[in-house]
Design an enzyme around this catalytic site. Structure first.
Site: not given
Ligand SMILES: NC(=O)c1ccc[n+]([C@@H]2O[C@H](COP(=O)([O-])OP(=O)(O)OC[C@H]3O[C@@H](n4cnc5c(N)ncnc54)[C@H](OP(=O)(O)O)[C@@H]3O)[C@@H](O)[C@H]2O)c1
Length: 323
Positions: A53
């Site tokens: 990351y």
């Molecule tokens: N193992 C893997 O391959 C893998 C892959 C991905 C993630 N992860 C892990 O999982 C964690 C969470 O994943 P994720 O970030 O994809 O989770 P998520 O909760 O699905 O998405 C979070 C994203 O959604 C948007 N968001 C969140 N709240 C919002 C709101 N109130 N209004 C508008 N947009 C909003 C933002 O992105 P924007 O600002 O870009 O819209 C935020 O970064 C990561 O930090 C990482 O630790 C693991």
């Protein structure tokens, strides 16, 4: 914030895990610090990062933030993805896993990793070598619990069978993608995890922002600026589901982000959804998921707004026919 047992380990983790993928990227160190404070105040003790990351910056920033309370926290990180141009600076073989773990420990400023994920399945390395690599880092005291992310159910089950045959430390956690428009995990991975007592911490519960509804209103974010995410959520039907879902939330007085996280967390196999955010404003909505009253009826109604994945075997339709 409630706590839950992590797999069969006896360890207790918060019902939400905080993902720090934005640290050192979409969130600078000051914002990362504010988000860290917010999740700690909310009762989160479980953090997810990865060596890749933001080229290691996520681990470095998290390492600085946890100083002084390291022993109160459960820290998960990952290895497998390339860490440099060298042909061997990647993978899940014994050599690279040891090197990657040592580098993560340095960046995190700690002497152990609580949960180590192999980030993806390594098609170049036999499964028994990968499991031996995890056993090596466990025996050396650098890692406590082995885990895998983005592995299929058969790959995970095969790995557990190898570990049990050799009385090696067992996989205790899996990290699949899981949200209202990405439901593949329901078919095999979640039942496999439940059958084995393996903890599940799904990522992207909000479909990386799609389920916030902002893309229907010309909003900005990862789905417009990152090719990988554009491809992942590239199907028109996913945007249609997101629109129907956000309309449903509005009609029922629900916040779409909080509800999306609560929907994932309410699956019986799930230990803790991993929430993500680029700032504290976004983060508060995911944290509020713990206050959503996600009844089985509400969960089914929301699931019905999306596509149910096909079952793992054929002939299920015949079950409805009298014999
Ligand atoms: N193992 C893997 O391959 C893998 C892959 C991905 C993630 N992860 C892990 O999982 C964690 C969470 O994943 P994720 O970030 O994809 O989770 P998520 O909760 O699905 O998405 C979070 C994203 O959604 C948007 N968001 C969140 N709240 C919002 C709101 N109130 N209004 C508008 N947009 C909003 C933002 O992105 P924007 O600002 O870009 O819209 C935020 O970064 C990561 O930090 C990482 O630790 C693991």
């Amino acid at each position: 914030m409630k706590t839950k047992p992590l797999g069969r380990t006896g360890l207790m983790v918060s019902e939400l895990c905080f993902g720090t993928m934005s640290f050192g990227g979409d969130a600078d160190e000051a914002m990362a610090g504010q988000m860290y404070k917010a999740v700690r105040n909310a009762g989160v003790n479980f953090f997810d990062t990865a060596n890749e990351y933001n080229k290691g910056r996520s681990e470095e920033i998290l390492g600085r933030l946890i100083k002084g309370e390291r022993d109160d926290l459960v820290i998960a990180t990952k290895c497998f993805n390339p860490t440099g141009p060298d042909i061997n600076a990647r993978g899940a073989n014994r050599r690279h896993v040891v090197q990657a773990v040592e580098a993560s420990l340095r960046r995190l400023g700690t002497d152990r990793i609580d949960v180590l994920f192999l980030h993806r399945f390594d098609t170049r390395t036999p499964i028994d070598e990968m499991m031996r690599a995890l056993e090596d880092v466990v025996r050396s005291g650098k890692v406590i619990y082995p885990a895998v992310s983005n592995w299929s159910a058969w790959q995970t089950q095969h790995a557990v069978d190898i570990q049990e045959r050799n009385t090696w430390a067992r996989l205790q956690v899996v990290q699949p993608m899981y949200n209202l428009v990405k439901r593949q995990a329901e078919v095999e991975i979640l039942p496999m995890a439940e059958a084995n007592g393996i903890g599940v911490i799904p990522y992207s519960p909000g479909a990386a922002g799609l389920l916030s509804g902002k893309y229907a209103k010309q909003g900005s974010g990862r789905l417009k600026t990152n090719k990988m995410y554009e491809a992942r959520y590239g199907d028109a039907w996913m945007f249609e589901v997101a629109e129907e879902y956000t309309a449903f939330c509005q009609e029922n007085g629900l916040h779409p982000v909080s509800t999306a996280v609560a929907w994932v967390g309410a699956h019986p196999a799930v230990t803790a959804p991993i929430i993500g955010a680029r700032n504290t404003d976004q983060l508060k909505d995911s944290l509020a998921s713990v206050d959503v009253a996600m009844t089985p009826e509400l969960r089914t109604k929301i699931a019905d707004l999306s596509r149910t994945p096909a079952p793992a075997t054929d002939r299920s339709e015949e079950l409805k026919v009298a014999r």
